[in-house]
Enzyme design. Structure first.
Site, PDB file in Angstrom:
ATOM      1  N   ASP A 121     -15.130  31.946  59.447  1.00  0.00           N
ATOM      2  CA  ASP A 121     -14.696  31.891  58.205  1.00  0.00           C
ATOM      3  C   ASP A 121     -15.675  30.714  57.337  1.00  0.00           C
ATOM      4  O   ASP A 121     -15.493  30.463  56.125  1.00  0.00           O
ATOM      5  CB  ASP A 121     -12.894  31.092  58.447  1.00  0.00           C
ATOM      6  N   ARG A 168      -1.837  25.714  51.121  1.00  0.00           N
ATOM      7  CA  ARG A 168      -3.005  25.775  51.744  1.00  0.00           C
ATOM      8  C   ARG A 168      -3.265  23.893  51.808  1.00  0.00           C
ATOM      9  O   ARG A 168      -2.455  23.133  52.561  1.00  0.00           O
ATOM     10  CB  ARG A 168      -3.990  25.746  51.878  1.00  0.00           C
ATOM     11  N   HIS A 179      -4.953  30.912  48.118  1.00  0.00           N
ATOM     12  CA  HIS A 179      -5.417  29.660  47.019  1.00  0.00           C
ATOM     13  C   HIS A 179      -5.424  30.081  45.624  1.00  0.00           C
ATOM     14  O   HIS A 179      -5.630  30.517  44.913  1.00  0.00           O
ATOM     15  CB  HIS A 179      -6.925  29.614  47.662  1.00  0.00           C
ATOM     16  N   CYS A 221     -14.655  32.889  46.574  1.00  0.00           N
ATOM     17  CA  CYS A 221     -14.051  32.119  48.050  1.00  0.00           C
ATOM     18  C   CYS A 221     -15.980  32.251  48.375  1.00  0.00           C
ATOM     19  O   CYS A 221     -16.153  30.697  50.127  1.00  0.00           O
ATOM     20  CB  CYS A 221     -13.656  33.116  49.104  1.00  0.00           C
TER      21      CYS A 221
HETATM   22  N1  ARG Z   1      -9.850  33.744  55.618  1.00  0.00           N
HETATM   23  C1  ARG Z   1     -10.651  32.241  55.024  1.00  0.00           C
HETATM   24  C2  ARG Z   1      -9.371  31.397  54.791  1.00  0.00           C
HETATM   25  O1  ARG Z   1      -7.818  32.010  55.291  1.00  0.00           O
HETATM   26  C3  ARG Z   1     -10.662  33.009  53.934  1.00  0.00           C
HETATM   27  C4  ARG Z   1     -10.758  31.964  52.998  1.00  0.00           C
HETATM   28  C5  ARG Z   1     -10.779  32.428  51.617  1.00  0.00           C
HETATM   29  N2  ARG Z   1     -11.273  30.998  50.478  1.00  0.00           N
HETATM   30  C6  ARG Z   1     -11.319  30.665  48.757  1.00  0.00           C
HETATM   31  N3  ARG Z   1     -11.378  30.361  48.736  1.00  0.00           N
HETATM   32  N4  ARG Z   1      -9.846  31.329  48.819  1.00  0.00           N
HETATM   33  O2  ARG Z   1      -8.834  30.610  54.292  1.00  0.00           O
END
Ligand code: ARG
Length: 273
Positions: free
Chosen positions: A73, A143, A172, A266
């Protein structure tokens, strides 16, 4: 008075990206990830290159980090830190699968003329922090720990506004809200709690309101330089909406990276001096 493309102005930006050479869906930490989906890492790199070239073609500077094996990632560079006024507040990832990414970002800032402030609390950088109108808009609920918002305010000396995310698809902040220029934003209201929607209406009465289709297309996961709005090719509705406001949509196909639950924003960390 509404603005047109002739009156809007871009500001040259500095960005940080990480090529997706090792991109894969090896675990599931958001609802978009499905480990049974085939990922074409070579196509992901091609698409990512096109995004990087689009930024450079508009006059922006793009720095890159070396991608590391075992960190699939890492392409999602936005999560590595949040910067403003030449200060970088480091990330502390929620999931252990991503935690080693923070070190590479930290080294980037520490080896350059940035003040780096190490975090003690869970936060996923620009994934959950946005900057508009002199304010840091901060997401929590999935998160970033809400306590990190206060830590960010102490580290960055800018007011932080906490916004509660309530829809797991938009885990996010940068999947639900984006700055369009120095004073305005676009967002998908239903991704936020009722109270946070009210706060956003107070702060940004002229915001461009997105709908569910935009959000599902990852259209809110955009990067804007004040004139050009970098979007993925699925974001047709948003492309029209930003054009109506005098911005210029610049579209890149990022279908592979969507399998990881990410898109344009992202992949791009903005470095604010
Ligand atoms: N697979 C990553 C996660 O779940 C994707 C992150 C996406 N990043 C973002 N800035 N929204 O952490």
């Amino acid at each position: 008075m509404s603005q047109t493309a002739a009156t809007r102005q871009l500001r040259a930006r500095e960005y940080l990206m990480v090529p997706p050479e090792n991109f894969a869906v090896e675990y599931e930490i958001n609802p978009w990830m499905d480990t049974s989906t085939e990922v074409d890492a070579r196509l992901a790199v091609k698409q990512w290159e096109a995004l990087k070239d689009a930024l450079i073609s508009k006059g922006h500077t793009v720095h890159t980090l070396v991608p590391e094996k075992g960190l699939p990632d890492m392409v999602f560079a936005a999560n590595g830190a949040f910067t403003v006024d030449g200060v970088a507040y480091g990330a502390k990832f929620k999931y252990p699968q991503r935690s080693d990414e923070a070190k590479a970002h930290r080294e980037f800032y520490e080896s350059r003329d940035w003040t780096f402030r190490a975090p003690t609390l869970t936060n996923e950088g620009e994934g959950d922090f946005a900057y508009a109108n002199g304010l840091i808009l901060a997401g929590y609920g999935f998160r970033t720990d809400v306590t990190a918002h206060a830590e960010a305010q102490e580290a960055l000396q800018r007011p932080v506004v906490s916004l509660k995310l309530v829809d797991p698809r938009f885990y996010h902040l940068d999947t639900a809200l984006a700055a369009l220029d120095d004073d305005n934003i676009t967002y998908y209201p239903q991704a936020f709690s009722e109270a946070s929607q009210r706060v956003l209406r107070q702060l940004f009465p002229d915001a461009l309101i997105a709908d569910e289709e935009d959000a599902e297309a990852f259209a809110l996961n955009l990067v804007s330089d004040g004139l050009n709005v970098f979007l993925n090719t699925e974001s047709v509705g948003m492309a029209t909406k930003v054009m109506d406001r005098g911005y210029v949509p610049v579209l890149t196909d990022l279908s592979e990276l969507k399998k990881g639950g990410g898109s344009v924003k992202c992949c791009i960390a903005e470095l604010r001096r």
